[in-house]
Design a protein around this motif. Structure first.
Motif, short mmCIF file in Angstrom:
data_model
loop_
_atom_site.label_atom_id
_atom_site.label_comp_id
_atom_site.label_asym_id
_atom_site.label_seq_id
_atom_site.Cartn_x
_atom_site.Cartn_y
_atom_site.Cartn_z
N VAL A 135 0.87 -1.25 -0.08
CA VAL A 135 0.00 -0.02 0.14
C VAL A 135 0.87 1.32 -0.06
CG1 VAL A 135 -1.73 1.21 1.25
CG2 VAL A 135 -1.84 -1.23 1.09
N VAL A 136 0.69 2.24 -0.86
CA VAL A 136 1.29 3.40 -0.92
C VAL A 136 0.41 4.55 -0.79
CG1 VAL A 136 2.71 5.02 -2.24
CG2 VAL A 136 3.06 2.35 -2.41
N TYR A 137 0.61 5.52 0.09
CA TYR A 137 -0.28 6.51 0.22
C TYR A 137 0.23 8.13 -0.83
CZ TYR A 137 -2.00 4.46 4.53
OH TYR A 137 -2.70 3.63 5.39
N GLY A 138 1.58 7.88 -0.76
CA GLY A 138 2.24 8.84 -1.71
C GLY A 138 3.40 8.63 -2.22
N ILE A 139 3.85 9.16 -3.49
CA ILE A 139 4.90 8.84 -4.25
C ILE A 139 5.52 9.94 -5.00
CG2 ILE A 139 3.89 7.64 -5.85
CD1 ILE A 139 6.73 5.75 -6.19
N SER A 140 6.75 10.38 -4.86
CA SER A 140 7.08 11.43 -5.75
C SER A 140 8.71 11.72 -5.78
CB SER A 140 6.58 12.93 -5.10
OG SER A 140 7.20 13.07 -3.69
N PRO A 141 9.28 12.47 -6.69
CA PRO A 141 10.68 12.69 -6.92
C PRO A 141 11.13 13.46 -5.64
CG PRO A 141 9.49 13.26 -8.92
CD PRO A 141 8.54 13.27 -7.78
N ALA A 142 12.19 12.89 -4.87
CA ALA A 142 12.89 13.51 -3.82
C ALA A 142 13.48 14.99 -4.11
CB ALA A 142 14.23 12.56 -3.44
N THR A 143 13.16 15.76 -3.38
CA THR A 143 13.63 17.23 -3.71
C THR A 143 14.26 17.69 -2.54
OG1 THR A 143 11.53 18.20 -2.92
CG2 THR A 143 11.99 17.63 -5.28
N VAL A 144 15.09 18.81 -2.51
CA VAL A 144 15.93 19.59 -1.31
C VAL A 144 15.06 21.11 -1.07
CG1 VAL A 144 17.77 18.17 -1.38
CG2 VAL A 144 17.61 20.52 -2.63
N SER A 145 15.35 21.53 -0.16
CA SER A 145 14.86 22.90 0.19
C SER A 145 15.95 23.95 -0.33
CB SER A 145 14.44 23.15 1.47
OG SER A 145 15.90 22.99 2.20
N LEU A 146 15.81 25.09 -0.83
CA LEU A 146 16.72 26.01 -0.89
C LEU A 146 17.86 25.94 -0.01
CD1 LEU A 146 17.84 28.17 -2.76
CD2 LEU A 146 16.43 29.85 -1.56
N GLU A 147 17.44 25.90 1.41
CA GLU A 147 18.41 26.09 2.31
C GLU A 147 19.37 24.71 2.13
OE1 GLU A 147 18.33 26.93 6.94
OE2 GLU A 147 17.14 25.32 6.53
N GLU A 148 18.84 23.73 1.88
CA GLU A 148 19.59 22.46 1.80
C GLU A 148 20.51 22.33 0.64
OE1 GLU A 148 16.90 18.70 3.76
OE2 GLU A 148 16.25 19.72 1.90
N ALA A 149 20.01 22.96 -0.54
CA ALA A 149 20.83 23.19 -1.67
C ALA A 149 21.82 24.07 -1.69
CB ALA A 149 19.88 23.37 -2.65
N PHE A 150 21.50 25.09 -0.69
CA PHE A 150 22.63 26.36 -0.63
C PHE A 150 23.69 25.69 0.25
CE2 PHE A 150 24.22 29.54 2.40
CZ PHE A 150 24.83 30.39 1.62
N MET A 151 23.35 24.79 1.33
CA MET A 151 24.45 24.44 2.22
C MET A 151 25.30 23.27 1.52
SD MET A 151 23.95 25.68 5.36
CE MET A 151 24.93 24.67 6.24
N GLU A 152 24.67 22.42 0.55
CA GLU A 152 25.25 21.59 -0.09
C GLU A 152 26.33 22.41 -0.96
OE1 GLU A 152 24.41 18.43 -3.74
OE2 GLU A 152 23.06 18.55 -2.12
N PHE A 153 25.83 23.49 -1.84
CA PHE A 153 26.37 24.19 -2.79
C PHE A 153 27.81 24.93 -2.19
CE2 PHE A 153 27.10 26.34 -6.71
CZ PHE A 153 26.54 25.61 -7.66
#
Length: 310
Positions: free
Chosen positions: A277-295
């Motif tokens: 049973v699956v309630y939801g499925i979507s591509p994984a994304t990051v927040s702007l903050e997470e992307a900024f910290m990584e970058f």
């Protein structure tokens, strides 16, 4: 008449032997809010000061509509800037501060009163500037920046000291100014606010350009590149996916599974095939903050030791 473009062209700035900005080039286009991001010490404030002639470049230049700031015929009518919320003379009243700026730039007195109404300071127009809270001082700074009805705006950390209503107000104001066709450059450390306000980003670190792109492009580059699944049967789903050799990670909750090495369709079909049973499925994304910290991980000048770290 459309707004002028800000062009930063190979800007380099030394303070003594310290390199603050290093061969930096980017453009700020009219019609959008451009977020100017970077860790502490990245060179954001130095760059913004160079735009309005407060810092002279060691090399390179900054142009506004093809001209240096000092060559503009009516600077306050072309560029409005909030770089220091406490720049008003403390012994002057709020209204006197704006009137002084208006009269020195041949701007009608009525414009000062209009700006006080716009930023919500009409009730304290006769109060001395030194008695203002930080949030009220920010509002006064915005009023001064807008006094000449400029087509280019530079705002450095404009939400500092503002309450939630004030944050919403400045966000809507910046977006509204951009929609009018003005060029808006705003520096902020609040990634959540930039995600809601800016449509384009300029990211720098250690004085150098790291990224110049839309918010969507920037976040997508930091995407985890996987799939997020919410299910009441996480252990069963893990067994199914692990049997296919897929990489799995824990989600923020027990019912959430992160899958790497497969797309949404593949994971969905596997779940259906094994009656998970699956309630939801979507591509994984990051927040702007997470992307900024990584970058910017390799461009942080000042890094605090994490609690508990050896």
């Amino acid at each position: 008449m459309g707004a002028d473009v800000i062009e930063v062209q190979r800007l380099t700035k030394y303070y003594g032997r310290t390199l603050a900005v290093d061969d930096l080039s980017f453009r700020v286009e009219p019609g959008r809010v451009t977020g100017f991001l970077g860790p502490n010490g990245a060179g954001k404030s130095t760059t913004m000061r160079a735009v309005i002639g407060l810092d002279r470049p060691s090399s390179g230049q900054v142009l506004i509509g093809g001209r240096c700031y000092q060559d503009l015929d009516a600077p306050l009518r072309t560029v409005g800037a909030l770089l220091d919320a406490r720049s008003a003379h403390g012994r002057r009243s709020v209204r006197a501060h704006l009137l002084g700026l208006a009269r020195s730039n041949r701007i009608p007195d009525r414009r000062a009163d209009e700006m006080l109404e716009l930023v919500g300071l009409a009730a304290v127009a006769d109060q001395r500037a030194k008695g203002l809270s930080l949030g009220m001082a920010q509002r006064l700074g915005v009023a001064a920046a807008l006094l000449g009805d400029p087509q280019v705006l530079l705002l450095d950390e404009p939400v500092n000291g503002l309450d939630p209503e004030g944050v919403l107000w400045i966000r809507q104001l910046m977006k509204g100014l951009a929609q009018e066709g003005r060029a808006v450059l705003v520096s902020s450390h609040l990634m959540s606010e930039m995600a809601l306000t800016a449509s384009h980003l300029v990211v720098i670190g250690r004085g150098r350009l790291l990224a110049e792109m839309s918010v969507e492009e920037f976040v997508s580059q930091g995407s985890r590149g996987g799939v997020v699944v919410t299910t009441p049967q996480p252990e069963r789903l893990r067994e199914v996916l692990a049997a296919r050799g897929l990489e799995l990670r824990d989600g923020p909750e027990r019912s959430v599974v992160e899958v790497h090495g497969a797309d949404v369709r593949t994971v969905g079909e596997l779940a259906a095939e094994h009656q998970v049973v699956v309630y939801g499925i979507s591509p994984a994304t990051v927040s702007l903050e997470e992307a900024f910290m990584e970058f910017t991980a390799g461009a942080v000048e000042y890094r605090a030791r994490q609690q508990g770290a050896e």
